[in-house]
Motif scaffolding. Structure first.
Motif, short mmCIF file in Angstrom:
data_model
loop_
_atom_site.label_atom_id
_atom_site.label_comp_id
_atom_site.label_asym_id
_atom_site.label_seq_id
_atom_site.Cartn_x
_atom_site.Cartn_y
_atom_site.Cartn_z
N THR A 182 35.07 61.92 34.52
CA THR A 182 35.75 62.02 33.24
C THR A 182 35.43 60.81 32.38
O THR A 182 35.51 59.66 32.85
N LEU A 183 35.06 61.04 31.14
CA LEU A 183 34.79 59.95 30.21
C LEU A 183 36.10 59.32 29.75
O LEU A 183 37.10 60.03 29.55
N ASP A 184 36.11 58.00 29.56
CA ASP A 184 37.30 57.40 28.95
C ASP A 184 37.29 57.70 27.45
O ASP A 184 36.28 58.14 26.89
N GLU A 185 38.41 57.47 26.80
CA GLU A 185 38.55 57.86 25.39
C GLU A 185 37.54 57.17 24.49
O GLU A 185 36.95 57.79 23.60
N ALA A 186 37.33 55.88 24.71
CA ALA A 186 36.41 55.13 23.85
C ALA A 186 34.98 55.63 24.01
O ALA A 186 34.24 55.76 23.02
N THR A 187 34.58 55.91 25.25
CA THR A 187 33.21 56.40 25.47
C THR A 187 33.03 57.79 24.87
O THR A 187 32.01 58.07 24.22
N ALA A 188 34.01 58.66 25.05
CA ALA A 188 33.94 60.00 24.47
C ALA A 188 33.87 59.94 22.96
O ALA A 188 33.09 60.68 22.32
N ALA A 189 34.64 59.03 22.36
CA ALA A 189 34.64 58.91 20.90
C ALA A 189 33.30 58.37 20.42
O ALA A 189 32.76 58.83 19.39
N GLY A 190 32.72 57.41 21.15
CA GLY A 190 31.42 56.87 20.78
C GLY A 190 30.33 57.92 20.84
O GLY A 190 29.47 58.00 19.95
N LEU A 191 30.37 58.75 21.86
CA LEU A 191 29.38 59.82 21.98
C LEU A 191 29.54 60.83 20.85
O LEU A 191 28.55 61.32 20.29
N ALA A 192 30.77 61.14 20.51
CA ALA A 192 31.02 62.09 19.42
C ALA A 192 30.46 61.55 18.10
O ALA A 192 29.89 62.30 17.30
N ARG A 193 30.60 60.24 17.89
CA ARG A 193 30.11 59.66 16.63
C ARG A 193 28.59 59.71 16.54
O ARG A 193 28.03 59.77 15.44
N THR A 194 27.89 59.68 17.67
CA THR A 194 26.43 59.75 17.63
C THR A 194 25.91 61.17 17.71
O THR A 194 24.70 61.40 17.63
N GLY A 195 26.80 62.15 17.88
CA GLY A 195 26.38 63.54 17.95
C GLY A 195 25.83 63.97 19.28
O GLY A 195 25.21 65.04 19.38
N ALA A 196 26.04 63.19 20.32
CA ALA A 196 25.56 63.56 21.66
C ALA A 196 26.46 64.63 22.25
O ALA A 196 27.68 64.63 22.06
N SER A 197 25.87 65.56 22.97
CA SER A 197 26.66 66.58 23.66
C SER A 197 27.01 66.10 25.06
O SER A 197 26.36 65.20 25.61
N VAL A 198 28.04 66.70 25.64
CA VAL A 198 28.54 66.28 26.95
C VAL A 198 28.65 67.50 27.86
O VAL A 198 29.20 68.53 27.46
N VAL A 199 28.12 67.37 29.07
CA VAL A 199 28.24 68.40 30.09
C VAL A 199 28.97 67.77 31.28
O VAL A 199 28.51 66.78 31.84
#
Length: 310
Positions: A182-199
């Motif tokens: 599970t991603l922590d909130e800060a990492t998930a938010a950072g990925l969302a800002r760069t447009g990266a997808s998550v599996v």
């Protein structure tokens, strides 16, 4: 049995750091022995990159040319060991003793440790077989080779967001494979800002397919990638820090000053196992390792010179 010759410097390791150190010491007429067991961190890759004048060259080609340069100096001797290489170092400045597997002990006034580190890869089938080519750990070394493709990043630690951001100008798409974590909130938010997808589904295996990879998830879904970045766990390939009581960093690297000196007089370090001041970790790069070898060797020469006039 102890060899009757006492060398000015014993260099442990014949990667880029050790070879550059040997050339520098040889040019300054320092009697030098380079002890190598012919194992190198970048053996898995067929081509190294981001190295001035050698971009795309095979690592073995660089080592061969560098060794030939060092061997041209009469004061440099190479000792190639089959087996563990140097197993123990004892002594102090001016009188170190190096125990070498299958060889007589070596005496040296100073020691330069350039023995490198060992990587442990994520335990996913197919990663080891493709590591150094379609699977890598350094975007500076392999990122360009994946340009214009969908690039995967394995893991859920905070570093994956920074990696995804660095790859934004390189990859057409970036997908983070958390492998069930599970991603922590800060990492998930950072990925969302760069447009990266998550599996989030765990990875079952990785296999080569044409010019790229197929990642199979545990639910059977397949993800096609042009390349995959993983984080390796590494450790020094030798026990010398513990044997000599060298100061180490939080990540386990040997701490050095700006000139490659360790916390123990007469002992120097260079390459991937050495961490300079104010750095969060060692700067793992063939070119940086060579530069560190040159600096540490220069410090050996300068320290010996200053001791003679003190």
């Amino acid at each position: 049995m102890i060899n009757s010759t006492t060398y000015d410097v014993a260099v442990i390791g014949a990667g880029s750091a050790g070879l550059q150190a040997a050339q520098t010491l040889g040019r300054m007429h320092q009697s030098t022995i380079v002890i190598s067991n012919d194992r190198y961190r970048n053996d898995p890759t067929g081509h190294m990159h981001n190295f001035l004048g050698h971009d795309g060259a095979a690592p073995a080609e660089l080592r061969l040319a560098a060794r030939k340069d060092a061997e041209a100096y009469a004061d440099v001797r190479f000792l190639d060991v089959v087996g563990a290489g140097v197993t123990r170092i004892s002594g102090e400045l001016g009188a170190f003793v190096l125990e070498v597997d299958g060889e007589p002990d070596v005496q040296a006034r100073r020691v330069l440790v350039a023995a490198g580190v060992r990587d442990t890869l994520p335990d996913v089938p197919g990663i080891a077989e493709n590591f150094g080519d379609l699977v890598a750990h350094c975007p500076f070394c392999h990122g360009h080779e994946y340009a214009g493709t969908r690039v995967g990043i394995l893991g859920a630690a905070p570093h994956v967001a920074a990696m995804a951001s660095m790859l934004l100008p390189v990859a057409v798409e970036r997908v983070v494979l958390t492998h069930g974590a599970t991603l922590d909130e800060a990492t998930a938010a950072g990925l969302a800002r760069t447009g990266a997808s998550v599996v989030t589904t765990p990875v079952a295996d990785v296999r080569k397919a044409g010019d790229g990879l197929i990642v199979t998830l545990t639910d059977g879904e397949e993800v096609a990638l042009g390349g995959l970045f993983v984080k390796t766990a590494w450790q020094p390939s030798s026990p010398f820090a513990e044997q000599l009581g060298l100061a180490t960093s939080e990540v386990g690297a040997i701490r050095i000053d700006a000139l490659g000196r360790t916390s123990v007089p007469g002992v120097y370090a260079a390459g991937d196992l050495a961490q300079g001041p104010e750095l969060p970790m060692p700067m793992a790069s063939v070119l940086v390792a060579a530069a560190m070898g040159q600096v540490a060797a220069s410090a050996c020469v300068q320290d010996a010179a200053l001791a003679r006039i003190a």
